[in-house]
Design a protein around this motif. Structure first.
Motif, mmCIF file in Angstrom:
data_model
loop_
_atom_site.group_PDB
_atom_site.id
_atom_site.type_symbol
_atom_site.label_atom_id
_atom_site.label_comp_id
_atom_site.label_asym_id
_atom_site.label_seq_id
_atom_site.Cartn_x
_atom_site.Cartn_y
_atom_site.Cartn_z
ATOM 1 N N VAL A 85 13.754 68.438 -1.232
ATOM 2 C CA VAL A 85 12.338 68.799 -1.223
ATOM 3 C C VAL A 85 11.930 69.228 0.175
ATOM 4 C CG1 VAL A 85 9.992 67.960 -1.657
ATOM 5 C CG2 VAL A 85 11.899 67.133 -3.066
ATOM 6 N N HIS A 86 11.274 70.388 0.288
ATOM 7 C CA HIS A 86 10.785 70.847 1.592
ATOM 8 C C HIS A 86 9.315 71.243 1.486
ATOM 9 C CE1 HIS A 86 14.516 70.510 3.734
ATOM 10 N NE2 HIS A 86 15.138 71.239 2.833
ATOM 11 N N THR A 87 8.561 70.815 2.474
ATOM 12 C CA THR A 87 7.121 71.064 2.513
ATOM 13 C C THR A 87 6.813 72.359 3.270
ATOM 14 O OG1 THR A 87 6.831 69.869 4.592
ATOM 15 C CG2 THR A 87 6.715 68.568 2.554
ATOM 16 N N HIS A 88 5.552 72.764 3.200
ATOM 17 C CA HIS A 88 5.097 73.912 3.993
ATOM 18 C C HIS A 88 5.341 73.641 5.475
ATOM 19 C CE1 HIS A 88 2.755 76.243 0.883
ATOM 20 N NE2 HIS A 88 3.021 75.129 0.230
ATOM 21 N N ARG A 89 5.104 72.404 5.908
ATOM 22 C CA ARG A 89 5.297 72.038 7.309
ATOM 23 C C ARG A 89 6.772 72.095 7.696
ATOM 24 N NH1 ARG A 89 3.450 66.102 9.257
ATOM 25 N NH2 ARG A 89 4.643 65.571 7.410
ATOM 26 N N ASP A 90 7.662 71.624 6.816
ATOM 27 C CA ASP A 90 9.093 71.645 7.121
ATOM 28 C C ASP A 90 9.559 73.049 7.500
ATOM 29 O OD1 ASP A 90 9.317 68.949 6.463
ATOM 30 O OD2 ASP A 90 10.060 69.333 4.437
ATOM 31 N N VAL A 91 9.199 74.014 6.676
ATOM 32 C CA VAL A 91 9.699 75.382 6.877
ATOM 33 C C VAL A 91 9.106 75.980 8.150
ATOM 34 C CG1 VAL A 91 9.938 77.660 5.855
ATOM 35 C CG2 VAL A 91 9.968 75.636 4.386
ATOM 36 N N LEU A 92 7.824 75.741 8.391
ATOM 37 C CA LEU A 92 7.215 76.284 9.605
ATOM 38 C C LEU A 92 7.777 75.593 10.842
ATOM 39 C CD1 LEU A 92 5.165 78.560 9.913
ATOM 40 C CD2 LEU A 92 3.401 76.844 10.295
ATOM 41 N N ALA A 93 8.051 74.291 10.744
ATOM 42 C CA ALA A 93 8.651 73.571 11.872
ATOM 43 C C ALA A 93 10.041 74.107 12.175
ATOM 44 C CB ALA A 93 8.714 72.071 11.563
ATOM 45 N N ALA A 94 10.798 74.447 11.128
ATOM 46 C CA ALA A 94 12.135 75.003 11.343
ATOM 47 C C ALA A 94 12.068 76.305 12.125
ATOM 48 C CB ALA A 94 12.828 75.219 9.992
ATOM 49 N N CYS A 95 10.995 77.075 11.933
ATOM 50 C CA CYS A 95 10.840 78.333 12.672
ATOM 51 C C CYS A 95 10.724 78.099 14.176
ATOM 52 C CB CYS A 95 9.603 79.078 12.179
ATOM 53 S SG CYS A 95 9.688 79.684 10.479
ATOM 54 N N ALA A 132 22.102 72.264 6.946
ATOM 55 C CA ALA A 132 22.240 71.608 5.649
ATOM 56 C C ALA A 132 21.036 71.957 4.793
ATOM 57 C CB ALA A 132 22.340 70.089 5.819
ATOM 58 N N THR A 133 21.257 72.083 3.507
ATOM 59 C CA THR A 133 20.145 72.312 2.591
ATOM 60 C C THR A 133 19.092 71.227 2.761
ATOM 61 O OG1 THR A 133 21.613 73.378 0.993
ATOM 62 C CG2 THR A 133 19.523 72.536 0.154
ATOM 63 N N GLU A 134 19.552 69.997 2.956
ATOM 64 C CA GLU A 134 18.637 68.865 3.092
ATOM 65 C C GLU A 134 17.791 68.940 4.360
ATOM 66 O OE1 GLU A 134 22.090 67.507 0.538
ATOM 67 O OE2 GLU A 134 21.841 68.725 2.339
ATOM 68 N N MET A 135 18.264 69.652 5.378
ATOM 69 C CA MET A 135 17.549 69.786 6.650
ATOM 70 C C MET A 135 16.865 71.149 6.754
ATOM 71 S SD MET A 135 18.247 66.887 8.176
ATOM 72 C CE MET A 135 17.907 67.159 9.911
ATOM 73 N N PHE A 136 16.999 71.961 5.746
ATOM 74 C CA PHE A 136 16.522 73.328 5.598
ATOM 75 C C PHE A 136 17.415 74.344 6.293
ATOM 76 C CE2 PHE A 136 14.034 77.180 6.452
ATOM 77 C CZ PHE A 136 13.753 77.534 5.133
ATOM 78 N N HIS A 137 17.744 74.152 7.557
ATOM 79 C CA HIS A 137 18.546 75.188 8.224
ATOM 80 C C HIS A 137 19.361 74.587 9.362
ATOM 81 C CE1 HIS A 137 19.401 79.500 9.021
ATOM 82 N NE2 HIS A 137 18.922 79.668 7.806
ATOM 83 N N ILE A 138 19.684 75.421 10.363
ATOM 84 C CA ILE A 138 20.644 75.074 11.415
ATOM 85 C C ILE A 138 20.047 74.085 12.417
ATOM 86 C CG2 ILE A 138 21.917 76.031 13.385
ATOM 87 C CD1 ILE A 138 22.328 78.572 11.689
ATOM 88 N N PHE A 139 20.840 73.064 12.783
ATOM 89 C CA PHE A 139 20.407 72.080 13.776
ATOM 90 C C PHE A 139 21.408 71.886 14.911
ATOM 91 C CE2 PHE A 139 21.958 69.969 9.893
ATOM 92 C CZ PHE A 139 23.135 69.405 10.367
ATOM 93 N N ILE A 140 22.603 72.458 14.797
ATOM 94 C CA ILE A 140 23.569 72.488 15.899
ATOM 95 C C ILE A 140 24.073 73.916 16.008
ATOM 96 C CG2 ILE A 140 25.869 71.777 16.674
ATOM 97 C CD1 ILE A 140 25.348 69.040 15.466
ATOM 98 N N SER A 141 24.037 74.491 17.216
ATOM 99 C CA SER A 141 24.382 75.902 17.366
ATOM 100 C C SER A 141 24.580 76.224 18.833
ATOM 101 C CB SER A 141 23.258 76.768 16.771
ATOM 102 O OG SER A 141 23.581 78.144 16.807
ATOM 103 N N ALA A 142 25.021 77.445 19.095
ATOM 104 C CA ALA A 142 25.131 77.941 20.467
ATOM 105 C C ALA A 142 24.894 79.439 20.465
ATOM 106 C CB ALA A 142 26.503 77.632 21.069
ATOM 107 N N ALA A 143 24.016 79.895 21.329
ATOM 108 C CA ALA A 143 23.819 81.327 21.520
ATOM 109 C C ALA A 143 25.109 81.924 22.083
ATOM 110 C CB ALA A 143 22.656 81.567 22.476
#
Length: 559
Positions: free
Chosen positions: A222-232, A352-363
């Motif tokens: 489950v993802h809220t409106h806030r979750d998706v905007l926070a991911a941005c 992860a789907t559960e976290m909505f998107h990427i949380f570990i990465s490198a440019a």
């Protein structure tokens, strides 16, 4: 402030607070999202942002047939929202979306969420059995389905015991449906292009993202409106850094949160545009289209990049400046192959789907060979043992993550395994080095990640066991240079059945027709018996060990 979502089906089935993730809003730009009662409509916020930054007349959605600016797309979304409102749908109702990546699918998703409805996007390749499980779990009130994909949906609805009680409305969508009088697009032609977005609040629900679990039964994140905007405000702003001049394309379906973020939400956040092809992507077609379309940013899985490399060497990559890899582990050999062919350093990430998107990465400028990257600003991550104690750097353990997004399953006991003491456990084994880089080791559960797709071993086992020739079976993943992993089935046949190549193909075809085709076992190994514990439990770890050891050896097809 009361929620605008009068249908409380999802709200009432969220995990209790003590089982939920600890949400963190540590970045200054996240502070405004902390209050759950803050008025917030995700789609309205994204369109308002585009207008405020002067992007209203810039291209947003592109295809071979049409290109819509942000202003034109907003008008289309408003028309669709008005049609949805006229059907009697109530905010909080679930709406199932079924279609490939297209301008029509993107507009439909935005209209659903702007209307305060809850989007339940499904993979185009799913079969009736898989769709039925999603329908039974989410109880949709409407379905927006590409006219070319309705057979499996109608079969799923016919199988669902609740269908008679569900006042489900079925609408055609998609470019092929635009000429049909009963399509959503045809109805929208006569609707107003102005609409008032539903006055949702920050913690109202925007979407249910389904993923197969290790048991094979679907989990709804489950993802809220806030979750998706926070991911941005996290990975896109701090690592990806797309610009309004970017043209984005890629292969992940909008039904995956990887595709939804990369090919719709994050381009909107940046004021960029997205190209949706009219033909299915192949590695060669994607490389050619990158040049023809002038794409500057590409999303796909490592398997695809590996296959694209030869064509990139042959045709060039045009204006492409960022290539994002996610969905499965990125082997360093694939990273170097793509770099040699394209001149680009891969932007890798794990989400992860559960976290909505990427949380570990490198440019690209911060890449360290062999590692995925460091924790994305806005998130925290650590490596822990089985008791949740943090391990020293250089030690392999379980990955734990927290940030402004987190796992909340819809009415699912597996919540307790994913979230512990406020931390999210995506099910991956990692090592963190002295510089803070995270190095992927393996999955810690039965999930098989092949060519960017998640496949649950028990789900494939259940399909195989439906075949009359199969007595028992075990399904695991085997390392593979091309696809990351492949699905391998160890099968015990019933007496009198022949263990040969024809039988293996029969079983493969059976799975293809029962489940989404990408889930079929690419290797079927016939065995006399399966490894089990004294209590009879299948020892999948023993099968995984056998599969790994045989990765470079010829695989027997008979006991």
């Amino acid at each position: 402030m009361h929620s605008a979502q009068v249908d409380r089906f999802v709200h009432d089935r969220l995990p209790p607070p003590e089982q939920g993730p600890e949400l963190r809003y540590d970045l200054p730009e996240l502070q405004a999202l902390q209050a759950p009662d803050t008025p917030l409509n995700l789609v309205q916020a994204l369109f308002d942002r585009a207008q405020a930054h002067g992007h209203a007349d810039r291209p947003f959605l592109r295809s071979d047939e049409r290109t819509l600016t942000y202003a034109q797309a907003r008008a289309e979304v408003n028309r669709l929202s008005n049609v949805l409102a006229q059907t009697g749908l109530q905010p909080g109702n679930r709406v199932l979306l079924r279609g490939g990546n297209s301008v029509a699918m993107a507009l439909a998703w935005l209209a659903v969420v702007q209307s305060g409805l809850i989007a339940v996007a499904t993979m185009p390749l799913l079969r009736a059995t898989e769709l039925k499980a999603i329908i039974d779990k989410s109880k949709p009130s409407a379905a927006l389905c590409d006219v070319k994909l309705q057979d499996e949906l109608k079969a799923a609805l016919a199988q669902s015991p609740d269908t008679a009680a569900l006042p489900l409305r079925l609408f055609n969508i998609g470019d092929a449906a635009m000429v049909l009088s009963n399509s959503l697009e045809a109805l929208a032609r006569h609707a107003s292009d102005t609409a008032t977005p539903c006055p949702t609040r920050a913690d109202d629900i925007a979407l249910l993202a389904f993923t197969s679990g290790t048991t094979g039964s679907p989990k709804a994140a489950v993802h809220t409106h806030r979750d998706v905007l926070a991911a941005c405000e996290t990975w896109p702003s701090h690592v990806l850094r797309a610009t309004p001049d970017d043209i984005v394309m890629g292969s992940p379906p909008l039904a995956f949160t990887f595709g939804l973020g990369g090919l719709l939400i994050f381009p909107m956040w940046a004021g960029a545009s997205v190209y949706f092809p009219s033909i299915p992507y192949t590695p060669e077609a994607m490389v050619k289209l990158i040049g023809q379309v002038g794409a500057t940013l590409c999303y796909t899985a490592p398997t695809f990049y590996r296959q694209m490399a030869a064509f990139a060497q042959q045709h060039g990559i045009g204006k492409l400046r960022i290539s994002v890899s996610a969905g499965e582990g990125l082997p360093d050999a694939t990273r170097q192959l793509w770099k040699d062919a394209s001149g680009l350093e891969m932007l890798d990430g794990i989400g992860a789907t559960e976290m909505f998107h990427i949380f570990i990465s490198a440019a690209p400028a911060d890449v360290k060979r062999g590692a995925i990257g460091r924790v994305v600003p806005g998130y925290q991550a650590k490596i822990v043992d089985e008791q949740g104690r943090e391990l020293p750097r250089g030690t392999v353990g379980r990955l734990a993550v927290k940030g402004p997004t987190g796992c909340r399953y819809l009415d699912d006991p597996r919540q307790a395994a994913y979230v512990q003491d406020g931390w999210n456990f995506p099910g991956d084994a990692f090592m963190q080095d002295a510089d803070g880089y995270f190095v992927y080791q393996a999955r810690t559960d039965d999930m098989i990640i092949t060519a960017g797709y998640n496949v649950a071993g028990p789900e494939v086992e259940a399909a195989l066991l439906q075949h009359p020739a199969v007595a028992e079976c075990g399904v695991v993943g085997r390392p593979d240079d091309e696809r990351g992993m492949i699905v391998v089935a160890y099968v015990v046949l019933k007496p009198g059945e022949v263990a040969d190549a024809a039988q293996a193909k029969t079983l493969q075809d059976h799975v293809k027709h029962t489940l989404a085709p990408y889930k079929y076992p690419r290797d079927v190994v016939f065995v006399a018996q399966l490894p089990r514990t004294e209590t009879g439990k299948l020892q999948r770890f023993a099968l995984r060990k056998r599969a790994t050891e045989s990765a470079t050896l010829p695989t027997p097809t008979t006991p």
